[in-house]
Design a protein around this motif. Structure first.
Motif, PDB file in Angstrom:
ATOM      1  N   TYR A 205       0.535  -1.328   0.083  1.00  0.00           N
ATOM      2  CA  TYR A 205      -0.473  -0.185   0.092  1.00  0.00           C
ATOM      3  C   TYR A 205       0.759   1.129  -0.271  1.00  0.00           C
ATOM      4  N   ARG A 206       0.437   1.899  -1.109  1.00  0.00           N
ATOM      5  CA  ARG A 206       1.415   3.214  -1.483  1.00  0.00           C
ATOM      6  C   ARG A 206       1.044   4.845  -0.457  1.00  0.00           C
ATOM      7  N   GLY A 207      -0.100   4.628  -0.478  1.00  0.00           N
ATOM      8  CA  GLY A 207      -0.847   5.642   0.133  1.00  0.00           C
ATOM      9  C   GLY A 207      -2.167   6.156  -0.849  1.00  0.00           C
ATOM     10  N   GLY A 208      -3.287   7.138   0.252  1.00  0.00           N
ATOM     11  CA  GLY A 208      -4.099   7.374  -0.678  1.00  0.00           C
ATOM     12  C   GLY A 208      -4.910   9.152  -0.411  1.00  0.00           C
ATOM     13  N   TYR A 209      -5.391   9.284  -0.776  1.00  0.00           N
ATOM     14  CA  TYR A 209      -6.172  10.661  -0.879  1.00  0.00           C
ATOM     15  C   TYR A 209      -7.912  10.289  -1.215  1.00  0.00           C
ATOM     16  N   VAL A 210      -8.236  11.787  -0.195  1.00  0.00           N
ATOM     17  CA  VAL A 210      -9.213  12.058   0.023  1.00  0.00           C
ATOM     18  C   VAL A 210      -9.658  12.938  -0.379  1.00  0.00           C
ATOM     19  N   LEU A 211     -10.630  13.062  -1.694  1.00  0.00           N
ATOM     20  CA  LEU A 211     -11.453  14.454  -2.096  1.00  0.00           C
ATOM     21  C   LEU A 211     -12.984  14.364  -1.888  1.00  0.00           C
ATOM     22  N   ARG A 212     -13.099  15.364  -1.567  1.00  0.00           N
ATOM     23  CA  ARG A 212     -13.915  16.776  -1.277  1.00  0.00           C
ATOM     24  C   ARG A 212     -15.076  17.324  -1.491  1.00  0.00           C
TER      25      ARG A 212
ATOM     26  N   GLU B  92     -19.526  14.405  -1.132  1.00  0.00           N
ATOM     27  CA  GLU B  92     -19.593  13.671  -2.091  1.00  0.00           C
ATOM     28  C   GLU B  92     -17.864  13.545  -1.996  1.00  0.00           C
ATOM     29  N   PHE B  93     -17.296  12.085  -1.606  1.00  0.00           N
ATOM     30  CA  PHE B  93     -16.320  11.385  -1.304  1.00  0.00           C
ATOM     31  C   PHE B  93     -15.533  11.173  -2.245  1.00  0.00           C
ATOM     32  N   VAL B  94     -14.210  10.924  -2.844  1.00  0.00           N
ATOM     33  CA  VAL B  94     -13.202   9.910  -3.555  1.00  0.00           C
ATOM     34  C   VAL B  94     -12.098   9.655  -2.905  1.00  0.00           C
ATOM     35  N   VAL B  95     -12.244   9.034  -3.127  1.00  0.00           N
ATOM     36  CA  VAL B  95     -10.617   7.730  -1.856  1.00  0.00           C
ATOM     37  C   VAL B  95     -10.276   7.738  -3.207  1.00  0.00           C
ATOM     38  N   ILE B  96      -8.766   7.864  -3.327  1.00  0.00           N
ATOM     39  CA  ILE B  96      -7.672   6.903  -3.893  1.00  0.00           C
ATOM     40  C   ILE B  96      -6.739   6.278  -3.275  1.00  0.00           C
ATOM     41  N   ASN B  97      -6.334   4.973  -3.667  1.00  0.00           N
ATOM     42  CA  ASN B  97      -5.902   4.413  -2.738  1.00  0.00           C
ATOM     43  C   ASN B  97      -4.838   3.907  -4.075  1.00  0.00           C
ATOM     44  N   LEU B  98      -3.548   3.838  -3.907  1.00  0.00           N
ATOM     45  CA  LEU B  98      -2.488   3.440  -3.919  1.00  0.00           C
ATOM     46  C   LEU B  98      -1.417   2.587  -4.084  1.00  0.00           C
ATOM     47  N   PHE B  99      -1.172   0.766  -4.851  1.00  0.00           N
ATOM     48  CA  PHE B  99      -0.448   0.203  -4.271  1.00  0.00           C
ATOM     49  C   PHE B  99      -0.098  -0.805  -5.893  1.00  0.00           C
ATOM     50  N   ASP B 100       0.992  -1.250  -4.945  1.00  0.00           N
ATOM     51  CA  ASP B 100       2.339  -1.536  -5.468  1.00  0.00           C
ATOM     52  C   ASP B 100       1.955  -2.448  -6.824  1.00  0.00           C
ATOM     53  N   SER B 101       0.984  -3.502  -6.299  1.00  0.00           N
ATOM     54  CA  SER B 101       0.920  -4.729  -7.446  1.00  0.00           C
ATOM     55  C   SER B 101      -0.876  -5.212  -7.608  1.00  0.00           C
ATOM     56  N   LEU B 102      -0.855  -6.385  -7.764  1.00  0.00           N
ATOM     57  CA  LEU B 102      -2.379  -7.032  -7.926  1.00  0.00           C
ATOM     58  C   LEU B 102      -2.418  -7.198  -6.563  1.00  0.00           C
ATOM     59  N   ASP B 103      -1.201  -8.014  -6.191  1.00  0.00           N
ATOM     60  CA  ASP B 103      -0.988  -9.197  -4.851  1.00  0.00           C
ATOM     61  C   ASP B 103      -1.761  -7.910  -3.487  1.00  0.00           C
TER      62      ASP B 103
ATOM     63  N   VAL C 246      -3.551  -5.088  -4.036  1.00  0.00           N
ATOM     64  CA  VAL C 246      -4.638  -4.828  -3.847  1.00  0.00           C
ATOM     65  C   VAL C 246      -5.608  -5.989  -3.025  1.00  0.00           C
ATOM     66  N   ARG C 247      -4.886  -7.405  -3.300  1.00  0.00           N
ATOM     67  CA  ARG C 247      -5.829  -8.662  -2.863  1.00  0.00           C
ATOM     68  C   ARG C 247      -6.147  -8.832  -1.997  1.00  0.00           C
ATOM     69  N   ALA C 248      -5.403  -8.212  -0.896  1.00  0.00           N
ATOM     70  CA  ALA C 248      -4.789  -8.053   0.458  1.00  0.00           C
ATOM     71  C   ALA C 248      -5.181  -7.254   0.865  1.00  0.00           C
ATOM     72  N   PHE C 249      -6.263  -6.446  -0.195  1.00  0.00           N
ATOM     73  CA  PHE C 249      -7.098  -4.922   0.133  1.00  0.00           C
ATOM     74  C   PHE C 249      -8.473  -5.147   0.503  1.00  0.00           C
ATOM     75  N   ALA C 250      -8.496  -6.269  -0.878  1.00  0.00           N
ATOM     76  CA  ALA C 250     -10.277  -6.460  -0.995  1.00  0.00           C
ATOM     77  C   ALA C 250     -10.510  -7.682  -1.571  1.00  0.00           C
ATOM     78  N   GLY C 251     -10.208  -8.753  -0.896  1.00  0.00           N
ATOM     79  CA  GLY C 251      -9.876  -9.544  -1.315  1.00  0.00           C
ATOM     80  C   GLY C 251      -9.368 -10.614  -3.027  1.00  0.00           C
ATOM     81  N   GLU C 252     -10.376 -11.460  -3.407  1.00  0.00           N
ATOM     82  CA  GLU C 252     -10.075 -12.032  -4.340  1.00  0.00           C
ATOM     83  C   GLU C 252     -10.623 -11.461  -6.160  1.00  0.00           C
ATOM     84  N   ASN C 253     -12.173 -10.895  -5.046  1.00  0.00           N
ATOM     85  CA  ASN C 253     -13.012 -10.175  -6.772  1.00  0.00           C
ATOM     86  C   ASN C 253     -12.803  -8.889  -6.572  1.00  0.00           C
ATOM     87  N   LEU C 254     -11.212  -8.863  -7.872  1.00  0.00           N
ATOM     88  CA  LEU C 254     -11.254  -6.863  -7.724  1.00  0.00           C
ATOM     89  C   LEU C 254     -11.802  -6.228  -8.534  1.00  0.00           C
TER      90      LEU C 254
END
Length: 77
Positions: free
Chosen positions: A36-43, A51-62, A64-72
């Motif tokens: 996980y490489r950080g995130g931004y909260v836009l409002r 309205e909020f938009v949250v953008i999260n940054l990740f190094d890899s699909l692995d 992302v899977r640790a965050f979201a599970g198998e269903n990306l």
């Protein structure tokens, strides 16, 4: 780098506490995920809701899977 975004809305009167929750609780907890490489909260405040938009940054699909599970492609946090 992979960016994943999420959108949500809340009543205007609840926006400050919602933003605080995202910035002080949710994003810091995500730092525990390897890759996980950080995130931004836009409002954007409208007349009656925020309205909020949250953008999260990740190094890899692995990471992302640790965050979201198998269903990306699922919707939601």
């Amino acid at each position: 780098m992979i960016a994943r975004h999420w959108r949500g809305w809340t009543k205007l009167g609840d926006a400050e506490s919602y933003e605080r929750l995202l910035k002080e609780t949710v994003l810091p907890q995500l730092k525990r995920i390897s890759g996980y490489r950080g995130g931004y909260v836009l409002r954007h405040d409208g007349d009656q809701e925020s309205e909020f938009v949250v953008i999260n940054l990740f190094d890899s699909l692995d990471a992302v899977r640790a965050f979201a599970g198998e269903n990306l492609h699922r919707r939601g946090f």
